[in-house]
Design an enzyme around this catalytic site. Sequence first.
Site, short mmCIF file in Angstrom:
data_model
loop_
_atom_site.label_atom_id
_atom_site.label_comp_id
_atom_site.label_asym_id
_atom_site.label_seq_id
_atom_site.Cartn_x
_atom_site.Cartn_y
_atom_site.Cartn_z
CB SER A 1 12.88 20.31 15.67
OG SER A 1 13.69 19.52 14.73
CG HIS B 1 11.39 17.90 11.33
ND1 HIS B 1 10.94 18.99 10.90
CD2 HIS B 1 11.73 18.32 11.99
CE1 HIS B 1 11.47 19.52 11.54
NE2 HIS B 1 12.37 19.10 12.69
CG ASP C 1 8.78 20.50 9.09
OD1 ASP C 1 8.32 21.12 10.00
OD2 ASP C 1 9.73 19.15 8.72
#
Lengths: 257, 187
Positions: free
Chosen positions: B64, B103, B129
């Site tokens: 990701s 992230h 998210d």
Amino acid sequence: MEPKPTKDNFEARQILAQISLGIGMPHFQPKTGFSGSPTSSTWHSERAKARSWPKATNASRPSEIKRHKERKEKTRYKNNNMHTVWVRLNAVVFFGLTVLLCLSVLAALSKIGHTRYHQPKIHKLALNQLRSIKNHGGVDRALLSFDLHADMTPAFHWNIKQIFVYVVASYKTDTNPNNKIVLWDRIIEATDPPSAKIIQEENVFVKYGLMDQGAELRGREVQLQLMWDHMPLTGVLYMGEQEKSTTSSFTVPHEYL
Amino acid sequence: MIDLIRDTIDKQVIELKKLWANKRMLTFQLLNLAMIVFSALMIWKGLMFVTKSESPVVVVLSGSMEPAFQRGDILFLNNSVQKVYVGDVVVFKIKDRDIPIVHRILKVHEKPDGKVELLTKGDNNRVDDRGLYAPGQLWLEREDILGKAVGTLRYVGMVTIALNDYPVLKYVLVGMMGLFVLTSKEG
């Protein structure tokens, strides 16, 4: 004069060769020792003597022969114990990994202080048009577009994998003294063509709306600032940002539109 | 190849028998082994102390954050920083979920008392998210963050991934390393 090699001498040399190979002497060539030049041959035999391996003369005594055999046994035993193939494989693998690690560390260290002399040039980052400001389920959301002229080329060097460029909107409200929201971002990879590293774009529509946590966006002053994150191949991540003095700001209208 | 392995195993068995006979040597080698294990533990705990993070080194498991971080890269985390900023790559953990996520911070809302509410997004993901958070959770807090990514080293985590995917490998590797340490003559 070249000494004629006796049988025992030959054996001694073989043992010596074994040991030398074991500790990695590349220039030792046991096979060519006899046909080679006299000097190299004598050198070898000198070395054999220096190592005090049993010579033909005293090896004839039974006790000496016994000791010689014992010593040979010992050598073989030692080699067995070291399970050489595995030990060497292990050594090679770990040496390789160590070298890789050292090179990585060197690569990471080599570009310390790069930003001091190489700063991307941000020519323009300013609001182009405020398209709308609406209330979405209790929260204010503004949609806008901006102009962005920036040359990111100086940020790249050989340990940079990509630069993550993003536009940050900051504003203050009564509930939150400090809000920072990313409106737009782009990944520029080191492998991209040089033209991709220069951003020269007008009227760029935001990727993410300027959305407040509440309904307090109207009438606020919003500052736009360009920031970027250096993502290395290996090593430390570090940030860069447009100088505060060159940033631009705008005021959101007091009414929804 | 099979012969070689069998040969090695035989030698190891002989070595172990010899070691068993010589209790003094056995103690020495066991202490040696213990020292290696405890050094590793100490380094880990020391890193935890310095970085104030419960896991100072993490392995990237998903794509990701590609192309910046790929599966198998390792990240060094620092949690001793008081504040996290927008754009920082952070590792966070959602309550009741085991696997931490790496992230980037997309939004920061700072309250008057200094508390922050954060929203994250993966560089390579299309949306933020919120779908990954606990049901009904809209924001992350500072406590959810295990650390800020400060450095990266590529490929090293592949070993961990392999060990996780094939648990048998873990026992084989640890067993072999222990055995070789026990029977090695270096120490």
